[in-house]
Design a protein around this motif. Structure first.
Motif, PDB file in Angstrom:
ATOM      1  N   GLU A 122       0.840  -1.210   0.000  1.00  0.00           N
ATOM      2  CA  GLU A 122       0.000   0.000   0.000  1.00  0.00           C
ATOM      3  C   GLU A 122       0.868   1.252   0.000  1.00  0.00           C
ATOM      4  O   GLU A 122       0.554   2.243  -0.674  1.00  0.00           O
ATOM      5  CB  GLU A 122      -0.935  -0.019   1.201  1.00  0.00           C
ATOM      6  N   ASP A 123       1.986   1.226   0.743  1.00  0.00           N
ATOM      7  CA  ASP A 123       2.892   2.390   0.758  1.00  0.00           C
ATOM      8  C   ASP A 123       3.482   2.618  -0.631  1.00  0.00           C
ATOM      9  O   ASP A 123       3.576   3.759  -1.102  1.00  0.00           O
ATOM     10  CB  ASP A 123       4.011   2.185   1.776  1.00  0.00           C
ATOM     11  N   LEU A 125       2.197   1.667  -3.523  1.00  0.00           N
ATOM     12  CA  LEU A 125       1.151   2.161  -4.423  1.00  0.00           C
ATOM     13  C   LEU A 125       0.843   3.630  -4.162  1.00  0.00           C
ATOM     14  O   LEU A 125       0.585   4.406  -5.097  1.00  0.00           O
ATOM     15  CB  LEU A 125      -0.113   1.302  -4.266  1.00  0.00           C
ATOM     16  N   THR A 126       0.897   4.037  -2.912  1.00  0.00           N
ATOM     17  CA  THR A 126       0.655   5.455  -2.597  1.00  0.00           C
ATOM     18  C   THR A 126       1.768   6.312  -3.185  1.00  0.00           C
ATOM     19  O   THR A 126       1.487   7.385  -3.741  1.00  0.00           O
ATOM     20  CB  THR A 126       0.596   5.638  -1.060  1.00  0.00           C
ATOM     21  N   GLU A 127       3.009   5.863  -3.083  1.00  0.00           N
ATOM     22  CA  GLU A 127       4.132   6.625  -3.659  1.00  0.00           C
ATOM     23  C   GLU A 127       3.984   6.721  -5.190  1.00  0.00           C
ATOM     24  O   GLU A 127       4.226   7.788  -5.767  1.00  0.00           O
ATOM     25  CB  GLU A 127       5.461   5.964  -3.311  1.00  0.00           C
ATOM     26  N   ILE A 128       3.589   5.622  -5.830  1.00  0.00           N
ATOM     27  CA  ILE A 128       3.426   5.632  -7.286  1.00  0.00           C
ATOM     28  C   ILE A 128       2.314   6.592  -7.696  1.00  0.00           C
ATOM     29  O   ILE A 128       2.434   7.377  -8.623  1.00  0.00           O
ATOM     30  CB  ILE A 128       3.155   4.203  -7.804  1.00  0.00           C
ATOM     31  N   ARG A 129       1.202   6.538  -6.931  1.00  0.00           N
ATOM     32  CA  ARG A 129       0.082   7.428  -7.215  1.00  0.00           C
ATOM     33  C   ARG A 129       0.501   8.890  -7.089  1.00  0.00           C
ATOM     34  O   ARG A 129       0.197   9.732  -7.955  1.00  0.00           O
ATOM     35  CB  ARG A 129      -1.074   7.137  -6.270  1.00  0.00           C
ATOM     36  N   ASP A 130       1.237   9.182  -6.005  1.00  0.00           N
ATOM     37  CA  ASP A 130       1.672  10.560  -5.798  1.00  0.00           C
ATOM     38  C   ASP A 130       2.650  10.999  -6.886  1.00  0.00           C
ATOM     39  O   ASP A 130       2.611  12.137  -7.330  1.00  0.00           O
ATOM     40  CB  ASP A 130       2.313  10.706  -4.415  1.00  0.00           C
ATOM     41  N   LEU A 132       2.691   9.906  -9.987  1.00  0.00           N
ATOM     42  CA  LEU A 132       1.940  10.092 -11.214  1.00  0.00           C
ATOM     43  C   LEU A 132       1.154  11.398 -11.194  1.00  0.00           C
ATOM     44  O   LEU A 132       0.955  12.036 -12.229  1.00  0.00           O
ATOM     45  CB  LEU A 132       0.990   8.918 -11.434  1.00  0.00           C
ATOM     46  N   LYS A 133       0.695  11.804  -9.996  1.00  0.00           N
ATOM     47  CA  LYS A 133      -0.035  13.060  -9.882  1.00  0.00           C
ATOM     48  C   LYS A 133       0.873  14.245 -10.216  1.00  0.00           C
ATOM     49  O   LYS A 133       0.420  15.240 -10.749  1.00  0.00           O
ATOM     50  CB  LYS A 133      -0.620  13.215  -8.486  1.00  0.00           C
ATOM     51  N   LYS A 134       2.158  14.119  -9.864  1.00  0.00           N
ATOM     52  CA  LYS A 134       3.083  15.230 -10.081  1.00  0.00           C
ATOM     53  C   LYS A 134       3.348  15.313 -11.560  1.00  0.00           C
ATOM     54  O   LYS A 134       3.563  16.184 -12.232  1.00  0.00           O
ATOM     55  CB  LYS A 134       4.391  15.022  -9.334  1.00  0.00           C
TER      56      LYS A 134
END
Length: 134
Positions: A122-123, A125-130, A132-134
């Motif tokens: 989960e950590d 995936l959260t880093e990847i999501r963040d 990708l948002k940037k």
């Protein structure tokens, strides 16, 4: 039902248990022989030459013949000497088992230290999501 019994008997736990019982029985015989044949004569020697197993309190009178020789030993007696032998045997067997377990514990390899906890899925995936948002 026969197949289930065969599967149960052939599992590793049952076979391991059977081997352990057989080995414990053999080891018990060896230790009891050691105590009875080697240790108890030494203990009896240092205790003034007593054979502890012969110590007893006679509850019935012995049958004595006309010539003064014991014809029949009393049927009922409290054999406290045999009990003393059993207590000494228990102490020695317990000490031998203690030494064996202590030696066995020394042969065990120490458990490896746990690897440092890394990030969870989960950590990551959260880093990847963040990212990708940037």
């Amino acid at each position: 039902m026969l197949k289930e019994f065969k599967d149960f008997i052939m599992t590793g736990n049952v076979i391991d248990f059977a081997v352990a019982v057989i080995m414990a029985t053999a080891l018990g015989l060896v230790i009891n022989g050691f105590v009875a044949d080697i240790i108890m004569p030494i203990v009896g020697h240092f205790a003034g030459g007593y054979d502890f197993s012969a110590l007893a309190i006679e509850l019935d009178a012995a049958v004595i013949g006309a010539d003064g020789v014991t014809v029949e030993k009393p049927a009922n007696s409290i054999r406290y000497g045999a009990w003393i032998n059993t207590i000494i045997n228990l102490i020695i067997v317990g000490f031998v088992m203690f030494l064996m377990i202590k030696a066995y514990n020394k042969t065990k390899a120490p458990e490896p230290e746990a690897a440092p906890a890394g990030p969870t899925a989960e950590d990551l995936l959260t880093e990847i999501r963040d990212a990708l948002k940037k």
